[in-house]
Design an enzyme around this catalytic site. Structure first.
Site, PDB file in Angstrom:
ATOM      1  CE  LYS A  49      -4.029  -2.415   1.960  1.00  0.00           C
ATOM      2  NZ  LYS A  49      -4.478  -2.889   3.386  1.00  0.00           N
ATOM      3  CD  GLN A  93      -3.473  -4.886   6.052  1.00  0.00           C
ATOM      4  OE1 GLN A  93      -3.549  -3.620   5.743  1.00  0.00           O
ATOM      5  NE2 GLN A  93      -3.730  -5.716   5.454  1.00  0.00           N
ATOM      6  CG  ASP A 116      -9.659  -0.566   5.115  1.00  0.00           C
ATOM      7  OD1 ASP A 116      -9.367  -1.220   4.069  1.00  0.00           O
ATOM      8  OD2 ASP A 116      -9.047  -1.129   6.335  1.00  0.00           O
TER       9      ASP A 116
END
Ligand code: GUN
Length: 283
Positions: A49, A93, A116
């Site tokens: 990312k 994460q 997200d």
């Protein structure tokens, strides 16, 4: 038509668009990624990312915290970035170590910064097909983009999703329903999944089991499209998906693993980051 639905040519185009969008912004979009502990796939994904962000000109910092961090210390760190107006996007994460409550994240990260798309406000707006600003979770977004880019039409199609996770299966079912697919969401308690998958035009597998989908799940027409969301560690040859290799000859098109859904998901993060930054500037 190409048999393998590879992400690479699409990501190349997306990167150009994203770089160009960023070059027109006064302020560089800034993503903060929280990584807790040493879960090996998470180390790789967070790094990917960051690299993607930097390739298109966005800023990304990984906040790496010890595996044994307590909830209050974790919350305090997250809050500081959540309140910082220089930070446009934040993601934590997953999975988190057991002592941390993943639901606490939603109490701290405002939905505008939740790249997200896991925040209740983002999920609710997806549920409602809202016209207001919201973030679509990255894997569902990436899968839809991949289908669109390969001119695979979704409206009216029978789509069989196998796996009902909160990260993939459930939001994907909402998104594809919004795009006028007829969605069947199968899971571990579904009786005779084959009955559902054999009548599907598109089969999407997100169960996290190496080679779960074999040719018994397909019909004999060889016209089906398979999207493989699995990323399983395989002792012999690195990463492998949820789809058995024997399916390749029995379908029309299929996503490779690696190089299929994974890179599309990462593009989704940066897509959301740019939207977050523009939204926060009132643009
Ligand atoms: N772990 C596996 N997939 C994801 C994802 O899309 N977002 C986050 N934050 N963690 C993940």
């Amino acid at each position: 038509v190409s048999k393998l639905l590879k992400a690479k040519p699409i990501v190349r185009i997306l990167k150009k668009q994203l770089s160009s969008d960023i070059s027109e912004m006064k302020e560089r979009p800034y993503l903060v990624v929280f990584l807790v502990g040493e879960h090996p796939p998470s180390l790789i994904y967070t790094q990917k990312k960051k690299i993607f962000c930097e390739e298109v000109g966005a800023r990304c910092d990984i906040i790496h915290l010890p595996a044994n961090i307590e909830q209050h210390a974790f919350n305090a760190k997250l809050s500081a970035f959540a309140k910082d107006s220089n930070v446009h996007g934040i993601l934590v994460q997953l999975p988190l170590p057991k002592q941390l409550d993943p639901n606490a994240i939603n109490e701290i990260i405002p939905y505008e910064k939740d790249v997200d798309g896991f925040h209740p406000q983002n999920i609710f707006r997806l549920f409602n097909g809202s016209k207001d600003f919201y973030h679509i979770s990255c894997t569902p977004w990436g899968i839809l983009k991949l289908l669109e880019s390969y001119n695979i039409s979704v409206p009216g199609k029978n789509v069989c999703i196998i796996g009902r996770s909160s990260i993939v299966g459930k939001p994907l079912a909402l998104l594809l329903t919004q795009h006028n697919a007829t969605v069947t969401l199968c899971h571990s308690q579904t009786q005779n999944i084959q009955k559902h998958s054999q009548i599907a035009d598109i089969i999407i597998v997100a169960v996290g089991k190496k080679h779960f989908l074999d040719k018994t799940y397909l019909n004999s027409d060889k016209k089906q499209i398979i999207i493989d969301v699995g990323i399983n560690q395989c002792a012999t040859n690195g990463l492998t998906g949820d789809v058995a290799p024997e399916c390749i000859d029995e379908c029309l098109q299929i996503t490779p693993v690696p190089g299929g859904v994974g890179p599309m998901t990462i593009a989704g993060v940066v897509h959301n980051l740019i939207r977050a930054a523009l939204h926060q500037k009132g643009l």
